[in-house]
Design an enzyme around this catalytic site. Sequence first.
Site, PDB file in Angstrom:
ATOM      1  N   GLY A 271       0.861  -1.135   0.262  1.00  0.00           N
ATOM      2  CA  GLY A 271      -0.254   0.156   0.031  1.00  0.00           C
ATOM      3  C   GLY A 271       0.722   1.253  -0.126  1.00  0.00           C
ATOM      4  O   GLY A 271       0.444   2.168  -0.833  1.00  0.00           O
TER       5      GLY A 271
ATOM      6  N   LYS B  55       5.315  -9.090  -5.956  1.00  0.00           N
ATOM      7  CA  LYS B  55       5.045  -7.674  -6.029  1.00  0.00           C
ATOM      8  C   LYS B  55       6.170  -6.794  -6.556  1.00  0.00           C
ATOM      9  O   LYS B  55       5.767  -5.717  -7.040  1.00  0.00           O
ATOM     10  CB  LYS B  55       4.546  -7.046  -4.485  1.00  0.00           C
ATOM     11  CG  LYS B  55       3.516  -7.680  -4.085  1.00  0.00           C
ATOM     12  CD  LYS B  55       3.102  -7.307  -2.620  1.00  0.00           C
ATOM     13  CE  LYS B  55       1.804  -7.740  -2.139  1.00  0.00           C
ATOM     14  NZ  LYS B  55       1.325  -7.481  -0.736  1.00  0.00           N
TER      15      LYS B  55
ATOM     16  N   LEU C 151      14.268  -8.887   3.132  1.00  0.00           N
ATOM     17  CA  LEU C 151      15.849  -8.043   3.347  1.00  0.00           C
ATOM     18  C   LEU C 151      16.006  -8.507   4.476  1.00  0.00           C
ATOM     19  O   LEU C 151      15.442  -8.106   5.437  1.00  0.00           O
ATOM     20  CB  LEU C 151      16.014  -6.775   2.959  1.00  0.00           C
ATOM     21  CG  LEU C 151      16.419  -6.374   1.583  1.00  0.00           C
ATOM     22  CD1 LEU C 151      16.806  -4.887   1.376  1.00  0.00           C
ATOM     23  CD2 LEU C 151      17.364  -7.237   0.925  1.00  0.00           C
TER      24      LEU C 151
ATOM     25  N   ASP D 183       5.316  -3.845   6.313  1.00  0.00           N
ATOM     26  CA  ASP D 183       3.986  -3.870   7.055  1.00  0.00           C
ATOM     27  C   ASP D 183       4.399  -4.369   8.537  1.00  0.00           C
ATOM     28  O   ASP D 183       3.287  -4.948   9.253  1.00  0.00           O
ATOM     29  CB  ASP D 183       2.979  -4.542   6.309  1.00  0.00           C
ATOM     30  CG  ASP D 183       3.777  -5.927   6.211  1.00  0.00           C
ATOM     31  OD1 ASP D 183       4.800  -6.268   6.238  1.00  0.00           O
ATOM     32  OD2 ASP D 183       2.830  -6.881   5.508  1.00  0.00           O
ATOM     33  N   ASN D 184       5.685  -4.415   9.095  1.00  0.00           N
ATOM     34  CA  ASN D 184       5.953  -5.027  10.281  1.00  0.00           C
ATOM     35  C   ASN D 184       6.896  -4.375  10.932  1.00  0.00           C
ATOM     36  O   ASN D 184       8.089  -3.692  10.391  1.00  0.00           O
ATOM     37  CB  ASN D 184       6.019  -6.287   9.966  1.00  0.00           C
ATOM     38  CG  ASN D 184       7.277  -6.851   9.503  1.00  0.00           C
ATOM     39  OD1 ASN D 184       8.331  -6.807  10.182  1.00  0.00           O
ATOM     40  ND2 ASN D 184       7.228  -7.056   8.204  1.00  0.00           N
TER      41      ASN D 184
ATOM     42  N   CYS E 209      13.867   5.734  18.721  1.00  0.00           N
ATOM     43  CA  CYS E 209      13.881   6.807  19.586  1.00  0.00           C
ATOM     44  C   CYS E 209      12.109   7.111  19.575  1.00  0.00           C
ATOM     45  O   CYS E 209      11.679   7.308  20.776  1.00  0.00           O
ATOM     46  CB  CYS E 209      14.598   7.918  19.376  1.00  0.00           C
ATOM     47  SG  CYS E 209      16.323   7.697  19.398  1.00  0.00           S
TER      48      CYS E 209
ATOM     49  N   CYS F 194      -2.637  -4.875   8.798  1.00  0.00           N
ATOM     50  CA  CYS F 194      -3.751  -4.407   8.135  1.00  0.00           C
ATOM     51  C   CYS F 194      -4.765  -5.662   7.756  1.00  0.00           C
ATOM     52  O   CYS F 194      -5.992  -5.568   7.726  1.00  0.00           O
ATOM     53  CB  CYS F 194      -3.539  -3.856   6.535  1.00  0.00           C
ATOM     54  SG  CYS F 194      -2.528  -2.279   6.613  1.00  0.00           S
TER      55      CYS F 194
ATOM     56  N   CYS G 120      18.287   5.033  23.647  1.00  0.00           N
ATOM     57  CA  CYS G 120      18.002   4.265  22.795  1.00  0.00           C
ATOM     58  C   CYS G 120      18.743   2.959  22.229  1.00  0.00           C
ATOM     59  O   CYS G 120      19.978   3.046  22.115  1.00  0.00           O
ATOM     60  CB  CYS G 120      17.771   5.159  21.477  1.00  0.00           C
ATOM     61  SG  CYS G 120      17.205   4.285  20.030  1.00  0.00           S
TER      62      CYS G 120
ATOM     63  N   CYS H   7      20.439   3.697  18.452  1.00  0.00           N
ATOM     64  CA  CYS H   7      21.304   4.673  18.024  1.00  0.00           C
ATOM     65  C   CYS H   7      22.075   5.373  19.141  1.00  0.00           C
ATOM     66  O   CYS H   7      22.831   6.152  18.922  1.00  0.00           O
ATOM     67  CB  CYS H   7      20.240   5.787  17.332  1.00  0.00           C
ATOM     68  SG  CYS H   7      19.529   7.093  18.154  1.00  0.00           S
TER      69      CYS H   7
HETATM   70 ZN   LIG Z   1      17.562   5.984  18.441  1.00  0.00          ZN
END
Ligand SMILES: [Zn+2]
Length: 248
Positions: free
Chosen positions: A38, A83, A107, A127-128, A173, A185, A242, A245
């Site tokens: 989508g 797709k 990937l 989508d996840n 973050c 969905c 975090c 990062c």
């Molecule tokens: Zn971060």
Amino acid sequence: MNDEQLQRYSRQIMLPDFDYQGQQSLLHAKVLVIGLGGLGSPVALYLAAAGVGTLVLVDDDQVDHSNLQRQIIHGESDVGTNKAVSAQKSIAALNSEVSVIVLQQRLAGETLDQQVRDATIVLDCSDNLVTRLAVNKACIKYQVPLVTGAAIRMEGQVTVVDPRQPDAPCYACFMQLVGEQDRSCSTNGVMAPLVGIIGAIQAMEAIKVLSNLGQPLVGKLLLLDAKTMQWQTFGVAKEESCPSCGLN
Ligand SMILES: [Zn+2]
């Protein structure tokens, strides 16, 4: 650029902040689009139409009949086709000058690293949550900007992560702040134009980052409630703690 290209992209080139240089930066860009559903549909179509040089399209899924309601890069004859392959066909019809690389896989690990490292910018249209966090991490590792979007029911969100800016927060973050459930969905539903709105914003932000135009949504999370058509923007600082990062 040849005369034909100058004419084709003239409505963008005439924008003073974008100009010839902006169009050149699109032509030289290699854009990684993860997910051709989508969000990936409008993202890939708009970036191809706008004149991005190379699109790397990644999806391991096949077009299903229930996708056609919102995944507008695919048609009825594409049901059952991968797709990314189906998207390549639509892009070829729209702009044959765009060089398209198709990866029929999900990937992860080494291949994710490789693709992110080689990209000028990454658009996460998956989508996840697992994929979104993994892509976010790879982008931080290789200092590649990322435009991430999500859409469910009548709600959407977009943010831009730019690891080249040392003080800018990453996707994780934001998730520490707003909290994110992994909602799909297929169980929650999604309204057709919502993914078009959010995907179009992702394409716009990518063009801005690539051409150094305006102020991309770096350090900001844009939220849409389409029921009331209310837009909200949350600013977030980089989280020292975090997991993606942070300093440790
Ligand atoms: Zn971060």
